[in-house]
Design an enzyme around this catalytic site. Structure first.
Site, PDB file in Angstrom:
ATOM      1  N   LYS A 175       0.826  -1.216   0.000  1.00  0.00           N
ATOM      2  CA  LYS A 175       0.000   0.000   0.000  1.00  0.00           C
ATOM      3  C   LYS A 175       0.855   1.260   0.000  1.00  0.00           C
ATOM      4  O   LYS A 175       0.501   2.267  -0.623  1.00  0.00           O
ATOM      5  CB  LYS A 175      -0.928   0.012   1.215  1.00  0.00           C
ATOM      6  N   LYS A 266      -2.241  -7.032 -12.487  1.00  0.00           N
ATOM      7  CA  LYS A 266      -3.596  -7.468 -12.190  1.00  0.00           C
ATOM      8  C   LYS A 266      -4.609  -6.379 -12.539  1.00  0.00           C
ATOM      9  O   LYS A 266      -4.348  -5.192 -12.368  1.00  0.00           O
ATOM     10  CB  LYS A 266      -3.697  -7.824 -10.700  1.00  0.00           C
ATOM     11  N   LYS A 269      -9.088  -1.253 -10.258  1.00  0.00           N
ATOM     12  CA  LYS A 269      -9.825  -0.004 -10.438  1.00  0.00           C
ATOM     13  C   LYS A 269      -8.956   1.208 -10.169  1.00  0.00           C
ATOM     14  O   LYS A 269      -9.375   2.341 -10.413  1.00  0.00           O
ATOM     15  CB  LYS A 269     -11.055   0.002  -9.535  1.00  0.00           C
TER      16      LYS A 269
END
Length: 401
Positions: A175, A266, A269
């Protein structure tokens, strides 16, 4: 589609794990839409036996829990890797199996959120769960934040969770876009890291354990989090007695769906280009256009080679999910065809398969009767009752009641 069965063993080896070796979860062969091992073990046994499992308390019936973050309408990768498998589990589970599926909106708070946007995304994600086929009469569907016991148990589990284990988890590093070998000794890591992101796996463990889940359907990239939940359950049980079952993973057979624009990554969004992903609510025309401009290559023949031809291979893998045949079979069938014809077929196949989901989603979102809110409210009440039962056991074991 033939009914698939997962046989879940309570007293010995889990059929979805190796009988011997290092204990890693079973890996499925690339390019096979529905691997044979998944077919062999798709029934949830509800034997009345209550003999103790190898770790944790006696298990009377399977309890399945999984969740998805509210980032709006899910994309094709979410559907093939998780949502479609949830529906299959629901539809094939035997009587007595308890199924809980949650919009884990508290997890979304590890990054700042706009309140209005988050409200919209929560509803969109919830409506999608209903649209893909989860049935409120069979499954409990709820917002995580509507069940306060999730966070109450998180605090209790934090008292037994290992800081060292958490520091080795990949979640907070990815992250923050830090290298995998980053540690809490790094000044850059300490400056960026927030407690919520660092302790994310503890809340995830609480999500699972508050309902005393025995099985958790997850993708291959979530195995580390499930292992942390197992570790935490065993740590608590060692200190306070057998309260939590040790949850087992049900690994999705679906290979990761990759970006249409960057097929080495991958589908996500977060990608800046909306043409990189297919949303479950895209129209047939939108889907076909996105597939038409998907990044491939200039080689004339069709072949399945994920390393050297990731774009073409991604389209073949997507098609294999819908047609139930291997990637090699598709590649052989289209070997002399043009990329254009392959793309046209893939686009049409996806559009036809998602048309019903899109129609149901739009109907749910347009409904003025309050159906979505009533399902969410009732699901929250059922989930709260499930959580309260666990918390009574936890508090009694710890001397809090």
């Amino acid at each position: 589609m033939a009914t698939m069965r997962i046989s879940i063993a309570r007293h010995g080896a889990n059929p979805l794990r190796p009988a011997s070796g290092n204990g890693n979860f079973t890996y499925f062969r690339p390019g096979v839409a529905q691997p044979s091992k998944w077919h062999q073990h798709r029934s949830l046994s509800t034997s009345t036996s209550t003999s103790p499992s190898p770790a944790g308390p006696p298990i009377k019936s399977p309890v399945i829990f999984s969740g998805i973050q509210p980032t709006g309408v899910p994309h094709l990768g979410n559907y093939l890797g998780a949502l479609r498998e949830w529906v299959k589990l629901q539809d094939s589970a035997e009587e007595g199996t308890k199924l809980l599926f949650s919009i884990v909106d508290l997890h979304a708070l590890t990054v700042p959120q706009d309140a209005k946007q988050l409200r919209t995304w929560r509803r969109e994600a919830f409506a999608t769960l209903l649209a893909v086929g989860l049935d409120p009469k069979r499954s409990t569907i709820f917002y995580q934040s509507s069940v306060p016991a999730h966070t109450e148990l998180m605090w209790i589990l934090s008292t037994v969770a290992s800081m060292g284990y958490l520091s080795r988890m990949t979640q907070w590093k990815s992250k923050l876009q830090l290298p995998e070998d980053a540690s809490l000794e790094d000044s850059e890591a300490r400056a960026q890291l927030r407690l919520g992101l660092f302790s994310y796996p503890v809340l995830q463990a609480a999500d699972i354990l508050i309902h005393r889940a025995t099985h958790v359907p997850v993708g291959e990239d979530q195995r580390q989090h499930l292992e942390f939940s197992r570790y935490t359950a065993n740590s608590f049980n060692h200190l306070y007695g057998d309260i939590f079952p040790t949850p087992e993973a049900l690994i999705s057979p679906a290979k990761r769906v990759m970006s249409l624009k960057e097929p080495n990554n991958k589908m996500s969004k977060s990608h800046a280009d909306p043409k990189s992903r297919i949303l479950l609510t895209d129209s047939a025309n939108e889907i076909k256009k996105k597939v038409k401009v998907a990044l491939t290559d200039s080689e004339p023949k069709i072949s399945y080679d994920p390393t050297n031809r990731p774009g073409v291979s991604n389209l073949i893998e997507i098609l294999s999910h819908f047609e139930g045949v291997t990637c090699q079979e598709i590649a052989s069938e289209y070997e002399t065809a043009s990329l254009r014809s392959l793309k046209e077929h893939v686009g049409s196949r996806i559009a036809d398969s998602l048309a019903g989901i899109r129609e149901r989603y739009l109907g749910i979102m347009d409904d003025k009767s309050g159906y979505l809110d009533s399902v969410a409210r009732e699901g929250g009440e059922v989930a709260q009752a499930s959580a309260d039962l666990t918390m009574r056991k936890v508090k009694k074991a710890m001397g809090l009641a």
